[in-house]
Design a protein around this motif. Structure first.
Motif, PDB file in Angstrom:
ATOM      1  N   TRP A 132       0.849  -1.190   0.000  1.00  0.00           N
ATOM      2  CA  TRP A 132       0.000   0.000   0.000  1.00  0.00           C
ATOM      3  C   TRP A 132       0.882   1.236   0.000  1.00  0.00           C
ATOM      4  O   TRP A 132       1.644   1.484   0.936  1.00  0.00           O
ATOM      5  CB  TRP A 132      -0.905  -0.002   1.228  1.00  0.00           C
ATOM      6  N   ASN A 133       0.806   2.030  -1.082  1.00  0.00           N
ATOM      7  CA  ASN A 133       1.640   3.227  -1.162  1.00  0.00           C
ATOM      8  C   ASN A 133       0.867   4.493  -0.841  1.00  0.00           C
ATOM      9  O   ASN A 133       1.368   5.591  -1.011  1.00  0.00           O
ATOM     10  CB  ASN A 133       2.283   3.353  -2.548  1.00  0.00           C
ATOM     11  N   GLY A 134      -0.370   4.330  -0.372  1.00  0.00           N
ATOM     12  CA  GLY A 134      -1.172   5.479   0.010  1.00  0.00           C
ATOM     13  C   GLY A 134      -1.010   5.811   1.483  1.00  0.00           C
ATOM     14  O   GLY A 134      -0.113   5.330   2.171  1.00  0.00           O
ATOM     15  N   SER A 135      -1.898   6.657   1.978  1.00  0.00           N
ATOM     16  CA  SER A 135      -1.840   7.063   3.379  1.00  0.00           C
ATOM     17  C   SER A 135      -2.172   5.878   4.291  1.00  0.00           C
ATOM     18  O   SER A 135      -3.112   5.131   4.029  1.00  0.00           O
ATOM     19  CB  SER A 135      -2.837   8.200   3.637  1.00  0.00           C
ATOM     20  N   PRO A 136      -1.413   5.676   5.372  1.00  0.00           N
ATOM     21  CA  PRO A 136      -1.697   4.570   6.296  1.00  0.00           C
ATOM     22  C   PRO A 136      -2.995   4.758   7.067  1.00  0.00           C
ATOM     23  O   PRO A 136      -3.478   3.816   7.701  1.00  0.00           O
ATOM     24  CB  PRO A 136      -0.483   4.576   7.239  1.00  0.00           C
ATOM     25  N   ASP A 194       1.363  10.230   1.316  1.00  0.00           N
ATOM     26  CA  ASP A 194       1.499  11.337   2.267  1.00  0.00           C
ATOM     27  C   ASP A 194       2.415  12.424   1.710  1.00  0.00           C
ATOM     28  O   ASP A 194       2.182  13.621   1.905  1.00  0.00           O
ATOM     29  CB  ASP A 194       2.060  10.819   3.595  1.00  0.00           C
ATOM     30  N   GLU A 195       3.465  12.007   1.014  1.00  0.00           N
ATOM     31  CA  GLU A 195       4.397  12.974   0.434  1.00  0.00           C
ATOM     32  C   GLU A 195       3.692  13.856  -0.597  1.00  0.00           C
ATOM     33  O   GLU A 195       3.897  15.075  -0.634  1.00  0.00           O
ATOM     34  CB  GLU A 195       5.558  12.230  -0.218  1.00  0.00           C
ATOM     35  N   LEU A 208      -6.769  14.991  -0.851  1.00  0.00           N
ATOM     36  CA  LEU A 208      -7.275  14.407   0.378  1.00  0.00           C
ATOM     37  C   LEU A 208      -6.756  12.980   0.472  1.00  0.00           C
ATOM     38  O   LEU A 208      -6.364  12.377  -0.526  1.00  0.00           O
ATOM     39  CB  LEU A 208      -8.806  14.402   0.389  1.00  0.00           C
ATOM     40  N   ARG A 209      -6.760  12.430   1.680  1.00  0.00           N
ATOM     41  CA  ARG A 209      -6.214  11.089   1.866  1.00  0.00           C
ATOM     42  C   ARG A 209      -6.998  10.029   1.097  1.00  0.00           C
ATOM     43  O   ARG A 209      -6.495   8.940   0.846  1.00  0.00           O
ATOM     44  CB  ARG A 209      -6.196  10.732   3.359  1.00  0.00           C
TER      45      ARG A 209
END
Length: 748
Positions: A132-136, A194-195, A208-209
């Motif tokens: 998963w490379n998105g927001s945790p 997040d970056e 947005l996340r």
């Protein structure tokens, strides 16, 4: 005397008391200052933040805009699916970090537990895909193919699945209308990181996340327009988390729709014909290597000659972009990126670089005329051209005698261009050029034709190709000199000899370099999209365009339409008279030159075609096939790596693409009712009052329709001669371009 009463305190005790008093006063002063700072100076800001502790946000994701073809057919849209997601935050609250929950979830969904575990782990430098490379903090989709029964099980047994949700959501769909995959052009989506959120925080398009963002192709190029704006509803809650009121609501704004210049029917035909040509090439025997052609990759571009709009763009091998929807599996990721994958994520139409072979002679011809050579003059087309002990041979040692440049283009006579380029190299002073700036007509022409830089197509990560001029030679020598000098041997293998020569004089433009360069060999590299721009400019009278796919951006409600106009990029450095001569010569290539055997029976009097074949040598590999063609309306370019000759590998495929465009049947007749796009699409699709775009029906498989129409074509199929030998009773005007056996240095 002292005013301090006698208390029995010694001087040492008194000093300590004074120090303590000073410290206490200092601490009180610091505390007072901090209180002033927090309550007076920054009080309003902290009050605002504190109020946020009693507000919870609920995000309503925006519906991503559709990507449509030129007639309004959806190439990428959205559909509602049951999505099962996992919250890492909730899973990590479990004693086993949620492993038990994920194992039970895998059993319900019919997946392997390790596959589910991989989807929820976070990506980092040491963690391979899938991850998963998105927001945790964002729910992580496990699958978007859950059945109603599976979703019901999860919802009814919520206590067994903490942190797991099963909800209907709008997900991306790449529908491949009429089997037109269009994968590398469309691209794919993945979660925002997040970056990226931090980087875009202060821009006019923050993330947005919950956002999914484009990672390649049009999805990335037009991400801002397609993404829209997510809705956010803020609820006031008490200290127990109970909603006590609604603070604010910002409704979601759907993304705009992107209308492209792609025609899904022609896209399908182009993909089909490219794939078919590669399969046929693999069945042909290569006499040079003693094996069948590998034909491991290729690309094709269909472009409007007068606007630069892309009608079709195919790259092989390709892939199904739907594998990225809902998270990609380890198996699929390996198939796309592994060493044996042939890298289908690469869009070879804009990222594939190869020596152009004889298709480059359009530039050499223009350079020769600019240098003062008469287009209609006569130049020696000998069987070979010698430089010292080195012999550069023409095709199979053929000799046509003194011929004009137009005829040299028709029969693709190498020795004419060897001679012209060599003469200019000598005039410039040879390996040690004269003082001042050498004229370098042949190299300057390549830059003027747009090579060595991006075309500006509206797709990300386009490559520049390469013009191996004096500056490039110097830069390349500086970067590689140490390695060449270490590896090179005067009497070693071919590669070692080349390294030895490069060590000594790799910074200099040698005679052999210029000779190879004149016919598109040596270190020259081009991309298919660059060739499309060049031959499109020849077709339209000399204007080069930035190729474009985006045609219009239409708001979700249909009230706003922003057209994306064609953008000229420059003019060819060629006079009208020279262009006319080239145009006639390229028509001759189709009717009596190197491509004639593939266009027998074509209605040239009604739909004139022009073309140039190319066969480029690559050290250690089989030859690269090129075929560059155009009509008054379109430019069609096809290239296949390790596939043999230009006309032999691609001739039938390119002809069938034109047949689809203009409705040409196998017997050479024209059926206007079956013509898919006899003229470029000028109008935009109809937008209905509700903002939706009208979409016509698409045939189940347009490529099969064309194939059936070409069954009577005697130039196609089993009637054609093998790609490794000339046609029976071949004369000097109708032959293909097999491997050149001359002793040329070809390091491409």
């Amino acid at each position: 005397m002292t005013n301090i009463p006698e208390t029995g305190r010694t001087p040492r005790v008194q000093i300590r008391l004074v120090v303590i008093q000073i410290l206490v006063l200092s601490l009180l002063g610091t505390l007072g200052g901090r209180l002033w700072y927090l309550q007076i100076r920054e009080g309003a800001a902290y009050q605002k933040e504190a109020s946020g502790n009693h507000v919870q946000q609920v995000v309503d994701p925006a519906v991503r805009g559709d990507i449509l073809d030129a007639r309004g057919v959806p190439l990428a849209d959205n559909e509602t699916r049951l999505v099962v997601s996992a919250s890492r935050t909730d899973l990590l609250k479990q004693k086993d970090d949620g492993k038990g929950v994920l194992a039970k979830l895998a059993a319900v969904l019919g997946l392997k537990p390790e596959d589910v575990q991989q989807k929820v782990r976070l990506c980092d430098a040491k963690t391979p895909q899938p991850c998963w490379n998105g927001s945790p903090y964002q729910p992580i989709p496990i699958t978007d193919e859950a059945t109603p029964k599976q979703a019901l099980q999860i919802r009814e047994r919520a206590e067994d699945f903490p942190g797991i949700t099963a909800e209907p959501e709008a997900v991306r769909r790449y529908g491949a209308p009429g089997k037109a995959n269009t994968s590398q052009v469309l691209g794919y989506l993945s979660p925002v990181t997040d970056e990226e959120i931090q980087k875009a925080k202060d821009t006019d398009s923050p993330y947005l996340r919950s956002d999914m963002v484009g990672r390649s192709g049009l999805e990335r190029q037009y991400d801002k327009e397609l993404r829209g704006k997510a809705g956010v509803t803020r609820y006031e809650v008490d200290n127990l988390g109970r909603v006590i009121g609604k603070a604010q609501a910002d409704p979601a704004e759907s993304g705009s729709n992107l209308v492209t210049s792609i025609d899904s029917r022609i896209q399908r035909v182009t993909e089909f014909e490219l794939d078919k040509a590669m399969k046929v090439a693999r069945q042909q025997f290569d006499k040079i290597t003693g094996t069948n052609y590998k034909a491991d990759s290729g690309a094709a571009v269909v472009m409007e000659a007068k606007t630069g709009r892309i009608v079709a763009m195919a790259s092989a091998p390709d892939y199904d972009p739907n594998v990225w929807v809902g998270g990609i599996s380890a198996k699929d990721y390996k198939a796309l990126t592994g060493k044996n994958s042939d890298y289908p994520l690469l869009n070879r139409a804009i990222q594939g670089q190869a020596a152009p072979g004889s298709t480059f002679k359009v530039i050499s011809t223009a350079a020769a005329v600019e240098a003062g050579y008469d287009f209609n003059g006569r130049y020696p087309c000998t069987s070979s051209y010698s430089v010292g002990s080195q012999v550069f041979k023409n095709f199979e040692g053929e000799s046509f005698g003194p011929i004009p440049l137009g005829r040299a283009l028709e029969v693709s006579c190498d020795t004419v261009f060897y001679y012209l380029s060599d003469q200019e190299w000598k005039k410039d002073g040879g390996i040690n050029p004269k003082k001042g700036q050498p004229k370098d007509f042949f190299y300057k022409a390549a830059h003027q034709f747009g090579l060595g830089k991006e075309t500006g197509v509206d797709l990300p990560n386009e490559v520049t190709g390469r013009v191996p001029d004096r500056q490039w030679k110097l830069d390349y020598w500086k970067a590689n000199k140490d390695a060449w000098c270490k590896y090179g041997k005067k009497d070693g293998s071919y590669v070692e000899k080349i390294a030895y020569e490069n060590c000594l004089e790799g910074n200099k433009l040698r005679e052999g370099d210029s000779i190879n360069y004149s016919i598109g060999q040596g270190d020259t590299l081009v991309t298919p999209i660059q060739e499309a721009v060049i031959y499109g400019a020849v077709a339209n009278g000399g204007t080069m365009y930035h190729p474009s796919i985006g045609k219009a951006v239409i708001s979700a409600d249909g009230k706003s339409v922003r057209e994306l106009k064609p953008r000229p990029s420059g003019k060819l450095p060629v006079s009208k008279a020279t262009l006319k001569g080239m145009d006639d010569a390229f028509a001759g290539v189709i009717t009596r030159g190197t491509a004639a055997w593939k266009f027998n029976g074509w209605p040239q009097d009604k739909i004139p075609l022009h073309g140039k074949t190319g066969t480029a040598e690559v050290y250690g590999k089989q030859t690269t096939s090129w075929l560059a063609t155009y009509s008054k309306d379109y430019t069609v370019i096809m290239t296949i790596a390790q596939a043999g000759t230009g006309s032999g590998a691609s001739g039938e495929a390119v002809r069938n693409i034109y047949s689809a465009l203009y409705g040409v049947q196998g017997d050479g007749s024209i059926d206007n009712k079956k013509a898919m796009l006899p003229q470029p699409q000028k109008t935009l699709p109809t937008v209905r009052p509700d903002g939706t775009v009208a979409s016509p029906k698409v045939s189940k498989d347009p490529a099969k329709d064309v194939e059936n129409a070409q069954k009577d074509n005697t130039s196609n199929g089993e009637d054609q001669p093998p790609a490794t030998s000339p046609t029976a009773n071949t004369n000097s005007n109708t032959r293909r371009r097999p491997h050149r056996r001359g002793k040329r240095r070809t390091r491409t």
